[in-house]
Design an enzyme around this catalytic site. Structure first.
Site, PDB file in Angstrom:
ATOM      1  N   ARG A  85     -25.968 -21.139  12.269  1.00  0.00           N
ATOM      2  CA  ARG A  85     -24.722 -21.795  12.668  1.00  0.00           C
ATOM      3  C   ARG A  85     -23.722 -21.689  11.531  1.00  0.00           C
ATOM      4  O   ARG A  85     -24.107 -21.784  10.345  1.00  0.00           O
ATOM      5  CB  ARG A  85     -24.959 -23.279  12.981  1.00  0.00           C
ATOM      6  CG  ARG A  85     -25.610 -23.542  14.325  1.00  0.00           C
ATOM      7  CD  ARG A  85     -24.642 -23.277  15.490  1.00  0.00           C
ATOM      8  NE  ARG A  85     -25.234 -23.655  16.751  1.00  0.00           N
ATOM      9  CZ  ARG A  85     -25.881 -22.832  17.577  1.00  0.00           C
ATOM     10  NH1 ARG A  85     -26.026 -21.554  17.274  1.00  0.00           N
ATOM     11  NH2 ARG A  85     -26.354 -23.273  18.721  1.00  0.00           N
ATOM     12  N   HIS A 111     -20.698 -14.293  17.796  1.00  0.00           N
ATOM     13  CA  HIS A 111     -21.777 -15.180  18.267  1.00  0.00           C
ATOM     14  C   HIS A 111     -22.511 -14.502  19.431  1.00  0.00           C
ATOM     15  O   HIS A 111     -22.654 -15.067  20.523  1.00  0.00           O
ATOM     16  CB  HIS A 111     -21.213 -16.547  18.687  1.00  0.00           C
ATOM     17  CG  HIS A 111     -22.251 -17.634  18.677  1.00  0.00           C
ATOM     18  ND1 HIS A 111     -22.013 -18.903  18.240  1.00  0.00           N
ATOM     19  CD2 HIS A 111     -23.554 -17.622  19.061  1.00  0.00           C
ATOM     20  CE1 HIS A 111     -23.102 -19.645  18.363  1.00  0.00           C
ATOM     21  NE2 HIS A 111     -24.058 -18.878  18.863  1.00  0.00           N
TER      22      HIS A 111
HETATM   23  P1  NAP Z   1     -36.696 -24.069  16.275  1.00  0.00           P
HETATM   24  O1  NAP Z   1     -37.771 -23.479  17.107  1.00  0.00           O
HETATM   25  O2  NAP Z   1     -36.407 -25.526  16.423  1.00  0.00           O
HETATM   26  O3  NAP Z   1     -37.045 -23.735  14.756  1.00  0.00           O
HETATM   27  C1  NAP Z   1     -36.303 -24.235  13.688  1.00  0.00           C
HETATM   28  C2  NAP Z   1     -36.945 -23.790  12.390  1.00  0.00           C
HETATM   29  O4  NAP Z   1     -36.105 -24.192  11.300  1.00  0.00           O
HETATM   30  C3  NAP Z   1     -38.323 -24.440  12.155  1.00  0.00           C
HETATM   31  O5  NAP Z   1     -39.192 -23.536  11.543  1.00  0.00           O
HETATM   32  C4  NAP Z   1     -37.985 -25.581  11.193  1.00  0.00           C
HETATM   33  O6  NAP Z   1     -39.041 -25.974  10.332  1.00  0.00           O
HETATM   34  C5  NAP Z   1     -36.891 -24.929  10.375  1.00  0.00           C
HETATM   35  N1  NAP Z   1     -36.080 -25.952   9.703  1.00  0.00           N
HETATM   36  C6  NAP Z   1     -35.340 -26.930  10.258  1.00  0.00           C
HETATM   37  N2  NAP Z   1     -34.766 -27.695   9.307  1.00  0.00           N
HETATM   38  C7  NAP Z   1     -35.157 -27.175   8.127  1.00  0.00           C
HETATM   39  C8  NAP Z   1     -34.920 -27.525   6.777  1.00  0.00           C
HETATM   40  N3  NAP Z   1     -34.145 -28.562   6.434  1.00  0.00           N
HETATM   41  N4  NAP Z   1     -35.499 -26.786   5.813  1.00  0.00           N
HETATM   42  C9  NAP Z   1     -36.289 -25.739   6.128  1.00  0.00           C
HETATM   43  N5  NAP Z   1     -36.568 -25.353   7.404  1.00  0.00           N
HETATM   44  C10 NAP Z   1     -35.999 -26.066   8.374  1.00  0.00           C
HETATM   45  O7  NAP Z   1     -35.309 -23.316  16.518  1.00  0.00           O
HETATM   46  P2  NAP Z   1     -35.069 -21.858  17.129  1.00  0.00           P
HETATM   47  O8  NAP Z   1     -35.231 -21.857  18.597  1.00  0.00           O
HETATM   48  O9  NAP Z   1     -35.874 -20.885  16.346  1.00  0.00           O
HETATM   49  O10 NAP Z   1     -33.506 -21.667  16.818  1.00  0.00           O
HETATM   50  C11 NAP Z   1     -33.002 -21.754  15.516  1.00  0.00           C
HETATM   51  C12 NAP Z   1     -31.484 -21.770  15.515  1.00  0.00           C
HETATM   52  O11 NAP Z   1     -30.966 -20.477  15.769  1.00  0.00           O
HETATM   53  C13 NAP Z   1     -30.812 -22.627  16.598  1.00  0.00           C
HETATM   54  O12 NAP Z   1     -30.842 -23.996  16.272  1.00  0.00           O
HETATM   55  C14 NAP Z   1     -29.408 -22.064  16.578  1.00  0.00           C
HETATM   56  O13 NAP Z   1     -28.622 -22.729  15.616  1.00  0.00           O
HETATM   57  C15 NAP Z   1     -29.607 -20.616  16.162  1.00  0.00           C
HETATM   58  N6  NAP Z   1     -29.335 -19.682  17.282  1.00  0.00           N
HETATM   59  C16 NAP Z   1     -28.332 -18.778  17.146  1.00  0.00           C
HETATM   60  C17 NAP Z   1     -28.078 -17.877  18.154  1.00  0.00           C
HETATM   61  C18 NAP Z   1     -27.020 -16.819  18.026  1.00  0.00           C
HETATM   62  O14 NAP Z   1     -26.744 -16.127  18.999  1.00  0.00           O
HETATM   63  N7  NAP Z   1     -26.450 -16.635  16.858  1.00  0.00           N
HETATM   64  C19 NAP Z   1     -28.848 -17.898  19.324  1.00  0.00           C
HETATM   65  C20 NAP Z   1     -29.860 -18.840  19.440  1.00  0.00           C
HETATM   66  C21 NAP Z   1     -30.089 -19.732  18.399  1.00  0.00           C
HETATM   67  P3  NAP Z   1     -40.411 -26.561  10.932  1.00  0.00           P
HETATM   68  O15 NAP Z   1     -41.117 -25.359  11.515  1.00  0.00           O
HETATM   69  O16 NAP Z   1     -41.113 -27.122   9.766  1.00  0.00           O
HETATM   70  O17 NAP Z   1     -40.028 -27.566  11.989  1.00  0.00           O
HETATM   71  C1  GLV Z   2     -26.901 -19.969  20.670  1.00  0.00           C
HETATM   72  O1  GLV Z   2     -26.247 -20.021  19.682  1.00  0.00           O
HETATM   73  C2  GLV Z   2     -28.012 -20.834  20.949  1.00  0.00           C
HETATM   74  O2  GLV Z   2     -28.159 -21.834  20.242  1.00  0.00           O
HETATM   75  O3  GLV Z   2     -28.769 -20.519  21.891  1.00  0.00           O
END
Ligand code: NAP
Ligand code: GLV
Length: 308
Positions: A223, A271
């Site tokens: 983000r 994005h």
């Molecule tokens: P997720 O499954 O909730 O995983 C989040 C990861 O981040 C977990 O491994 C978590 O640690 C780690 N984390 C959270 N807070 C932390 C901290 N303070 N220090 C270190 N590690 C931390 O999320 P996801 O589905 O993989 O998605 C991640 C993010 O990608 C979304 O929240 C979004 O912002 C972004 N995203 C971007 C796009 C795009 O198109 N650019 C698309 C989709 C998502 P733990 O494993 O210990 O809980």
């Molecule tokens: C996109 O940014 C998502 O969070 O799925």
């Protein structure tokens, strides 16, 4: 049961068709034609205007069309109901594909060759094996672990960092503040796939970027508010960082006068890193709607205390 659909980015017709294929009796109300608000019991939304969800008196659950729910959590009127994030194979696969494409671009020095072309310079750099490039993935959740696995399968040396200790096959895993310095020191390419929370806001600052190896590259797909933009520009201009690919920025769309647009060491995408296809995403939403109807626990509920 009536479901509200709100998104300015997703196709309501495709989503309605995909949901009705799984739940033929679902009553879908596409914003702004929503009928009586007190008939709506569930909402499937992306970036809903603040206050919209609070205006639905019989709402029982909120389903996000995206993985990141930070924008919704910033709405002070967000009802205290189960909030489920999107977990979907197409969202995961497109993210892994985007990051792999960027890492390959850096690994094969395409950023360098682009600058050489602008200067009409013809100079070869012999390609190194993938194992020589160390990629660090911040966030080892649904998207981060799949992305790290895809990079490792390609032969890169992959490390990952998370809040709690994780175990991902083929990936050297680091955790928490104690593991951050060693993680960064071995990341020639840093990929940010963290959720935006109070702990990760402004995390990518001068101090953190300064712990990367000299000439590192950054791929920011988390983000925008995680990155201190002035610190990135300073690191690029000083040559500490060689290049950055930014899919997310603090203000989206990026304002026309923003220096990122023309910076020779920054590549932007709007994005666009990953996308949830209705055909597959609807399966996960339909499963949660069935669970809501039957009073069973919902899947992928956000822990509001953690913020993701
Ligand atoms: P997720 O499954 O909730 O995983 C989040 C990861 O981040 C977990 O491994 C978590 O640690 C780690 N984390 C959270 N807070 C932390 C901290 N303070 N220090 C270190 N590690 C931390 O999320 P996801 O589905 O993989 O998605 C991640 C993010 O990608 C979304 O929240 C979004 O912002 C972004 N995203 C971007 C796009 C795009 O198109 N650019 C698309 C989709 C998502 P733990 O494993 O210990 O809980
Ligand atoms: C996109 O940014 C998502 O969070 O799925």
């Amino acid at each position: 049961m009536a479901l509200l659909f709100f998104s300015e980015d997703d196709d309501p017709v495709a989503w309605s068709a995909a949901l009705r294929a799984r739940l033929p009796d679902l009553d879908i109300r596409i914003w702004p034609v929503i009928g009586s608000p007190d008939e709506i019991e569930a909402a499937l939304v992306w970036l809903p205007p603040p206050g919209l969800l609070a205006s639905l008196p019989r709402l029982r659950a909120i389903f996000s069309l995206g993985a990141g729910v930070d924008a919704m959590l910033r709405d002070p009127t967000l009802p205290d109901l189960p909030l489920c994030r999107m977990v979907d194979p197409s969202l995961t696969a497109t993210m892994a594909e985007y990051v792999l494409a960027c890492v390959l671009w850096y690994h094969r020095q395409f950023d360098l060759y682009a600058r050489q072309q602008a200067e009409r310079r013809w100079k070869l750099y012999l390609p190194a094996p993938a194992v020589a490039t160390r990629v660090g993935v911040m966030g080892l959740g649904v998207l981060g672990s799949a992305t790290a696995t895809a990079l490792a399968a390609h032969g890169f040396s992959v490390r990952g960092w998370s809040r709690t200790q994780r175990d991902v096959a083929g990936v050297a895993c680091f955790a928490g503040a104690a593991g951050l310095e060693a993680f960064l020191a071995g990341s020639d390419i840093l990929v940010c796939l963290l959720p935006l929370t109070p702990d990760t806001e402004d995390l990518l600052d001068a101090a953190l970027l300064g712990r990367l190896p000299e000439g590192a590259r950054l791929i920011q797909v988390g983000r925008g508010r995680q990155l201190v933009e002035a610190d990135l520009l300073a690191a690029l201009d000083a040559g500490r960082l060689a290049h950055a690919t930014l899919d997310v920025v603090r203000e989206e769309p990026l304002p026309p006068a923003h220096p990122f647009w023309t910076h020779p060491r920054i590549r932007l995408t709007p994005h666009a890193a990953s996308y949830c296809q209705p055909a597959t995403g609807a399966a996960s939403v339909a499963e949660n709607i069935r669970r809501l109807r039957d009073g069973r626990p919902l899947l992928h509920v956000v822990d509001r205390r953690r913020g993701y």
